[in-house]
Design an enzyme around this catalytic site. Structure first.
Site, PDB file in Angstrom:
ATOM      1  N   HIS A  25       0.603  -1.216  -0.058  1.00  0.00           N
ATOM      2  CA  HIS A  25       0.062  -0.047   0.259  1.00  0.00           C
ATOM      3  C   HIS A  25       0.703   1.172  -0.384  1.00  0.00           C
ATOM      4  O   HIS A  25       0.708   2.174  -0.857  1.00  0.00           O
ATOM      5  CB  HIS A  25      -0.920   0.110   1.005  1.00  0.00           C
ATOM      6  CG  HIS A  25      -1.786   1.209   1.270  1.00  0.00           C
ATOM      7  ND1 HIS A  25      -2.928   1.106   0.813  1.00  0.00           N
ATOM      8  CD2 HIS A  25      -1.656   2.422   1.955  1.00  0.00           C
ATOM      9  CE1 HIS A  25      -3.740   2.333   1.125  1.00  0.00           C
ATOM     10  NE2 HIS A  25      -2.706   3.152   1.675  1.00  0.00           N
ATOM     11  N   GLU A  26       1.655   1.391   0.826  1.00  0.00           N
ATOM     12  CA  GLU A  26       2.507   2.696   1.052  1.00  0.00           C
ATOM     13  C   GLU A  26       3.660   2.530  -0.100  1.00  0.00           C
ATOM     14  O   GLU A  26       4.068   3.831  -0.651  1.00  0.00           O
ATOM     15  CB  GLU A  26       3.542   2.621   2.383  1.00  0.00           C
ATOM     16  CG  GLU A  26       2.707   2.677   3.615  1.00  0.00           C
ATOM     17  CD  GLU A  26       1.710   3.646   3.642  1.00  0.00           C
ATOM     18  OE1 GLU A  26       1.722   4.688   2.883  1.00  0.00           O
ATOM     19  OE2 GLU A  26       0.569   3.535   4.359  1.00  0.00           O
ATOM     20  N   HIS A  29       1.960   4.700  -2.949  1.00  0.00           N
ATOM     21  CA  HIS A  29       2.239   6.204  -2.711  1.00  0.00           C
ATOM     22  C   HIS A  29       3.439   6.600  -3.025  1.00  0.00           C
ATOM     23  O   HIS A  29       3.956   7.653  -3.594  1.00  0.00           O
ATOM     24  CB  HIS A  29       2.126   6.427  -1.073  1.00  0.00           C
ATOM     25  CG  HIS A  29       0.680   6.220  -0.665  1.00  0.00           C
ATOM     26  ND1 HIS A  29      -0.864   6.705  -1.371  1.00  0.00           N
ATOM     27  CD2 HIS A  29      -0.098   5.648   0.392  1.00  0.00           C
ATOM     28  CE1 HIS A  29      -1.545   6.264  -0.416  1.00  0.00           C
ATOM     29  NE2 HIS A  29      -1.223   5.849   0.499  1.00  0.00           N
TER      30      HIS A  29
END
Length: 377
Positions: A25-26, A29
């Site tokens: 997920h990170e 980003h």
């Protein structure tokens, strides 16, 4: 059969599920931010005390923290891990300002934020596509092969051989569609359209309800029509079509999540059914005992869940940031710092309340409160 995994396996399985998914997920980003020239000052897996860390040649501090319940990427210009804008970014030197997050165009900021949930969905789609290619796709016709005596199907007038065309106005293409529709609607009235001898018949009925045990000590109502399929049909899936099948399955899972959440909000389903980290840990351990494929499939489900939850329009979550960007796009100026501060505080309070609720539910499902009441009594 589901076995008791024990404490050590449960902890290891939980870390094996949450750790990679938070990282993925990170990483979404981080990669999109780096693509747009934003400097990441910190990339953290977990919260709380730092276990170990290192700094790469770009100046990003990669850290692993003690509480593996989330993570964050803090870009230049962010005030904290929640990506609230630091007002001091305007005072930075021009070079630093150019690589800060707030300086980027609105569409780039939105893309960076959306990349986290998006990569969670893509990760799950990759897993489901692999399963579809290896095991094929269930295409068993939506036909009642058998009808259970005394069931909701009998009460609705369904007989063996009937094809279920639609339930509640939703088209039923396969038998799995029937199961997915019915299982989250116990005791709900439903309009059925069936096809019998070439004729379409509209009937009014009610989905039945059975009580099931998930193997973890939790009992819950599940909707059932009381029909069984005929001969199972599993079609092979070519490599080119596997992603399409995976996207369709992901869409079905997300739709089920949305409908179930709507039932909870509307009072049709108990909030006790909401689970939190302790429940995920417990189910992670259980999935690990069922074999590698079951565990990987569970990882895909949690990845979809993580992507979906992060898109909810709650400040502190990615969906909250995207909501602010949507408002900014409409009014042609950012939401005021005071409004953002109020929203973030409210969002934090809401998330903390939800965390307390799901933790209470988790402990209740483990029988803690009954044990304590027995000790007190």
């Amino acid at each position: 059969m589901i076995q008791n995994p024990g404490f050590i396996l449960t902890v290891l399985a939980f870390v094996a599920v949450i750790g990679p998914l938070v990282f993925v997920h990170e990483l979404g980003h981080y990669l999109v931010g780096r693509w747009f020239g934003v400097k990441a000052e910190a990339f953290s897996i977990g919260f709380g005390p730092e276990l170990f860390a290192w700094v790469d040649r770009r100046g990003t501090r990669w850290r692993v923290a003690a509480l593996p319940l989330g993570g964050y990427v803090r870009f230049k210009g962010d005030m904290n891990a929640a990506s609230m804008t630091d007002p001091a970014w305007l005072e930075m030197p021009a070079k630093d300002r150019a690589e800060s997050f707030p300086a980027k165009p609105l569409w780039q900021r939105a893309a960076i934020v959306a990349a986290g949930p998006a990569i969670n969905f893509l990760f799950a789609i990759l897993i489901l596509a692999t399963f579809a290619f290896l095991h094929g796709e269930s295409r068993t016709p939506a036909v009642a092969g058998q009808v259970q005596p005394g069931s909701a199907a009998v009460a609705a007038g369904i007989v063996a051989g009937d094809r279920i065309v639609s339930l509640g106005g939703r088209s039923m293409d396969t038998f799995d569609d029937i199961r997915l529709y019915a299982q989250i609607r116990p005791n709900e009235p439903v309009e059925l359209v069936i096809e019998r001898d070439g004729r379409r018949i509209v009937k009014q009925g009610r989905i039945g309800s059975v009580t099931e045990d998930d193997g973890l000590g939790n009992k819950f109502a599940v909707g059932r029509l009381g029909i069984a399929p005929g001969e199972p049909v599993v079609e092979p899936v070519p490599l080119w079509r596997a992603p399409i099948v995976a996207i369709e399955r992901t869409g079905q899972i997300v739709r089920t999540m949305v409908e179930t959440l709507g039932q909870i909000v509307g009072g049709g389903r108990s909030v006790k059914e909401l689970g939190g980290p302790l429940k995920i840990a417990q189910v992670s351990g259980q999935a690990a005992t069922l074999g590698l494929e079951s565990f990987i499939f569970f990882v895909a489900l949690i990845s979809i869940n993580l992507g979906f939850i992060n898109l909810l329009p709650i400040p502190m979550l990615d969906g909250g940031h995207l909501l602010f960007y949507g408002i900014e796009a409409v009014q042609r100026r950012p939401v005021s710092p005071a409004a953002q501060e109020w929203a973030y505080r409210s969002g934090l309070a809401l998330l903390m309340a939800m965390m307390l609720l799901v933790t209470f539910n988790d402990l209740s499902s483990f029988g803690l409160w009954k044990s304590l009441s027995g000790l007190i009594g």
